[in-house]
Design a protein around this motif. Structure first.
Motif, PDB file in Angstrom:
ATOM      1  N   TYR A  69     -48.856  32.359   8.052  1.00  0.00           N
ATOM      2  CA  TYR A  69     -50.274  32.583   7.703  1.00  0.00           C
ATOM      3  C   TYR A  69     -51.240  31.535   8.280  1.00  0.00           C
ATOM      4  O   TYR A  69     -51.820  30.735   7.525  1.00  0.00           O
ATOM      5  N   PRO A  70     -51.441  31.569   9.581  1.00  0.00           N
ATOM      6  CA  PRO A  70     -52.388  30.610  10.172  1.00  0.00           C
ATOM      7  C   PRO A  70     -53.859  30.994   9.979  1.00  0.00           C
ATOM      8  O   PRO A  70     -54.742  30.166  10.192  1.00  0.00           O
ATOM      9  N   THR A  71     -54.117  32.228   9.541  1.00  0.00           N
ATOM     10  CA  THR A  71     -55.524  32.670   9.449  1.00  0.00           C
ATOM     11  C   THR A  71     -56.188  32.101   8.203  1.00  0.00           C
ATOM     12  O   THR A  71     -55.620  32.151   7.109  1.00  0.00           O
ATOM     13  N   GLU A  72     -57.372  31.562   8.379  1.00  0.00           N
ATOM     14  CA  GLU A  72     -58.197  31.112   7.253  1.00  0.00           C
ATOM     15  C   GLU A  72     -59.543  31.823   7.348  1.00  0.00           C
ATOM     16  O   GLU A  72     -60.111  31.979   8.432  1.00  0.00           O
ATOM     17  N   ILE A  73     -60.031  32.223   6.196  1.00  0.00           N
ATOM     18  CA  ILE A  73     -61.249  33.038   6.144  1.00  0.00           C
ATOM     19  C   ILE A  73     -62.405  32.226   5.547  1.00  0.00           C
ATOM     20  O   ILE A  73     -62.253  31.603   4.498  1.00  0.00           O
TER      21      ILE A  73
ATOM     22  N   ALA B 290     -74.045  38.991   4.497  1.00  0.00           N
ATOM     23  CA  ALA B 290     -73.120  37.866   4.644  1.00  0.00           C
ATOM     24  C   ALA B 290     -72.358  37.991   5.953  1.00  0.00           C
ATOM     25  O   ALA B 290     -72.410  39.034   6.623  1.00  0.00           O
ATOM     26  N   PHE B 291     -71.648  36.921   6.274  1.00  0.00           N
ATOM     27  CA  PHE B 291     -70.812  36.905   7.473  1.00  0.00           C
ATOM     28  C   PHE B 291     -69.422  36.426   7.077  1.00  0.00           C
ATOM     29  O   PHE B 291     -69.302  35.451   6.313  1.00  0.00           O
ATOM     30  N   VAL B 292     -68.424  37.124   7.574  1.00  0.00           N
ATOM     31  CA  VAL B 292     -67.034  36.700   7.349  1.00  0.00           C
ATOM     32  C   VAL B 292     -66.567  36.079   8.664  1.00  0.00           C
ATOM     33  O   VAL B 292     -66.768  36.677   9.726  1.00  0.00           O
ATOM     34  N   ILE B 293     -65.979  34.903   8.583  1.00  0.00           N
ATOM     35  CA  ILE B 293     -65.520  34.245   9.818  1.00  0.00           C
ATOM     36  C   ILE B 293     -64.000  34.139   9.777  1.00  0.00           C
ATOM     37  O   ILE B 293     -63.418  33.680   8.792  1.00  0.00           O
ATOM     38  N   PHE B 294     -63.382  34.605  10.850  1.00  0.00           N
ATOM     39  CA  PHE B 294     -61.924  34.660  10.955  1.00  0.00           C
ATOM     40  C   PHE B 294     -61.493  33.495  11.843  1.00  0.00           C
ATOM     41  O   PHE B 294     -61.851  33.445  13.022  1.00  0.00           O
ATOM     42  N   SER B 295     -60.741  32.573  11.274  1.00  0.00           N
ATOM     43  CA  SER B 295     -60.321  31.414  12.059  1.00  0.00           C
ATOM     44  C   SER B 295     -58.801  31.321  12.011  1.00  0.00           C
ATOM     45  O   SER B 295     -58.158  31.910  11.137  1.00  0.00           O
ATOM     46  N   SER B 296     -58.258  30.556  12.962  1.00  0.00           N
ATOM     47  CA  SER B 296     -56.801  30.401  12.969  1.00  0.00           C
ATOM     48  C   SER B 296     -56.426  28.932  13.150  1.00  0.00           C
ATOM     49  O   SER B 296     -57.013  28.243  13.986  1.00  0.00           O
TER      50      SER B 296
ATOM     51  N   ALA C 129     -49.746  33.867  20.411  1.00  0.00           N
ATOM     52  CA  ALA C 129     -49.789  35.346  20.419  1.00  0.00           C
ATOM     53  C   ALA C 129     -49.724  35.846  18.980  1.00  0.00           C
ATOM     54  O   ALA C 129     -50.495  36.725  18.570  1.00  0.00           O
ATOM     55  N   LEU C 130     -48.824  35.279  18.192  1.00  0.00           N
ATOM     56  CA  LEU C 130     -48.699  35.705  16.786  1.00  0.00           C
ATOM     57  C   LEU C 130     -49.998  35.462  16.023  1.00  0.00           C
ATOM     58  O   LEU C 130     -50.449  36.305  15.241  1.00  0.00           O
ATOM     59  N   SER C 131     -50.602  34.302  16.254  1.00  0.00           N
ATOM     60  CA  SER C 131     -51.824  33.952  15.514  1.00  0.00           C
ATOM     61  C   SER C 131     -52.984  34.878  15.890  1.00  0.00           C
ATOM     62  O   SER C 131     -53.758  35.286  15.009  1.00  0.00           O
ATOM     63  N   LEU C 132     -53.099  35.195  17.165  1.00  0.00           N
ATOM     64  CA  LEU C 132     -54.196  36.086  17.586  1.00  0.00           C
ATOM     65  C   LEU C 132     -53.985  37.503  17.045  1.00  0.00           C
ATOM     66  O   LEU C 132     -54.930  38.152  16.588  1.00  0.00           O
ATOM     67  N   VAL C 133     -52.733  37.946  17.070  1.00  0.00           N
ATOM     68  CA  VAL C 133     -52.420  39.263  16.499  1.00  0.00           C
ATOM     69  C   VAL C 133     -52.812  39.303  15.028  1.00  0.00           C
ATOM     70  O   VAL C 133     -53.406  40.263  14.533  1.00  0.00           O
TER      71      VAL C 133
ATOM     72  N   SER D 117     -58.605  20.082  15.467  1.00  0.00           N
ATOM     73  CA  SER D 117     -59.127  20.685  16.704  1.00  0.00           C
ATOM     74  C   SER D 117     -58.365  21.973  17.054  1.00  0.00           C
ATOM     75  O   SER D 117     -58.853  22.793  17.822  1.00  0.00           O
ATOM     76  N   LEU D 118     -57.172  22.140  16.480  1.00  0.00           N
ATOM     77  CA  LEU D 118     -56.440  23.401  16.723  1.00  0.00           C
ATOM     78  C   LEU D 118     -56.756  24.466  15.672  1.00  0.00           C
ATOM     79  O   LEU D 118     -56.117  25.508  15.625  1.00  0.00           O
ATOM     80  N   HIS D 119     -57.714  24.159  14.823  1.00  0.00           N
ATOM     81  CA  HIS D 119     -58.214  25.168  13.879  1.00  0.00           C
ATOM     82  C   HIS D 119     -59.452  25.778  14.530  1.00  0.00           C
ATOM     83  O   HIS D 119     -60.509  25.170  14.581  1.00  0.00           O
ATOM     84  N   GLN D 120     -59.288  26.980  15.045  1.00  0.00           N
ATOM     85  CA  GLN D 120     -60.345  27.555  15.889  1.00  0.00           C
ATOM     86  C   GLN D 120     -60.995  28.781  15.237  1.00  0.00           C
ATOM     87  O   GLN D 120     -60.283  29.719  14.874  1.00  0.00           O
ATOM     88  N   PRO D 121     -62.322  28.779  15.113  1.00  0.00           N
ATOM     89  CA  PRO D 121     -62.982  30.016  14.667  1.00  0.00           C
ATOM     90  C   PRO D 121     -62.931  31.022  15.811  1.00  0.00           C
ATOM     91  O   PRO D 121     -63.215  30.668  16.963  1.00  0.00           O
TER      92      PRO D 121
END
Ligand SMILES: Cc1cc2nc3c(=O)[nH]c(=O)nc-3n(C[C@H](O)[C@H](O)[C@H](O)COP(=O)(O)O)c2cc1C
Length: 285
Positions: free
Chosen positions: A143-147, A205-211, A226-230, A270-274
């Motif tokens: 679960y790398p995605t943070e919202i 509102a705005f939802v921002i999808f970050s990994s 690849a897994l994180s982008l998927v 720095s590897l936490h990218q919106p």
């Protein structure tokens, strides 16, 4: 793996230089706004009827091969009919009603979009583990995605930027945004302009999808990206389906200034990218 390697394993990202360059190259930067390559190319394609026709007509062609037409059988279960209906309803809508959505609607949205669905306890080689089940699948359950959530117009919550905590089902206020100057900074980040296809002004509102890319890459190395982008794609789709179920409206977009968004969300790694954003709001009445 040595004991020392084991201890460092979670913190080492294990990404190659090529992949780090790739992650950098997909960021929108301030100077891209003036560059010929990125935005001018996109604007040209968006404004060209010939190009748009080509895009709409494009289909993957197999050439000659035996073909078996599938059957459209009515769905026998209620669940299948619901999903079919949601699939019909799902769409990108760029215009919103005048009134902002309310906190109940926001809560229902998060409940459907990204939620804990249960808990499974199991024994793994003598170690008892607890897995929090979620409505979204994740490679390696990492679960790398943070919202993140930017409250633009919802009156029952302070306007500002929040992190969504899926475990406590709550919005964690990172920073309130009471002044017009702060909103101007956000508008600059999302490159709001009169020509924007999405009506940012009316969005509730705005939802921002970050990994957090290192969460998967420490284990899967470059393939982890690849897994994180998927996974971010899964989240975007889940958000679209949640909006459809609630008769709300929204549209995903990727054109925002990455470094400035990183700063706006107060991300530390720095590897936490919106990566993507979604404007949401009520339907036009
Ligand atoms: C990841 C992603 C990024 C998108 N970016 C934009 C965007 O920047 N601007 C926009 O107007 N629509 C954007 N869209 C919406 C697409 O244009 C839309 O999904 C597509 O035209 C298909 O239409 P539909 O979603 O209504 O079926 C994006 C959609 C996705 C999934």
């Amino acid at each position: 793996m040595t004991r020392e390697e084991q201890l460092n394993v979670l913190s080492a990202h294990q990404l190659s230089e090529h992949t780090l360059d790739f992650l950098n190259s997909i960021k929108f930067k301030k100077y891209d706004k003036e560059s010929r390559d990125k935005f001018k190319r996109m604007a040209y394609i968006n404004n060209s009827p010939e190009m748009m026709k080509k895009i709409m007509d494009a289909k993957y062609e197999m050439g000659f091969c035996e073909t078996y037409v599938l059957q459209s059988i009515p769905f026998s279960s209620q669940k299948a009919r619901c999903l079919a209906e949601l699939n019909q309803e799902r769409k990108s809508v760029r215009r919103f009603g005048n009134d902002p959505i309310n906190l109940n609607q926001v809560s229902a949205f998060f409940n459907l979009f990204y939620t804990v669905t249960g808990q499974e306890e199991f024994d793994f080689k003598g170690v008892s583990l607890t897995q929090m089940k979620r409505n979204i699948a994740s490679g390696g359950s990492l679960y790398p995605t943070e919202i993140y959530f930017v409250n633009h117009r919802i009156t029952e919550l302070p306007l500002g930027v929040y992190h969504y905590n899926v475990f406590t089902f709550s919005l964690e206020l990172i920073r309130a945004l009471p002044t017009a100057a702060e909103w101007d900074f956000f508008y600059e980040i999302i490159m709001k302009a009169d020509s924007s296809s999405i009506d940012f002004d009316q969005a509730s509102a705005f939802v921002i999808f970050s990994s957090v890319f290192n969460k998967q890459s420490f284990k899967y190395q470059d393939f982890g990206v690849a897994l994180s982008l998927v996974e971010v794609g899964e989240f975007i789709h889940a958000a679209y389906l949640a909006l459809a179920a609630l008769e709300l409206r929204g549209c995903a977009f990727g054109g925002f200034l990455s470094k400035e968004m990183h700063q706006f969300l107060a991300l530390k790694n720095s590897l936490h990218q919106p990566l993507f954003c979604m404007a949401i709001g009520d339907q036009l009445k």
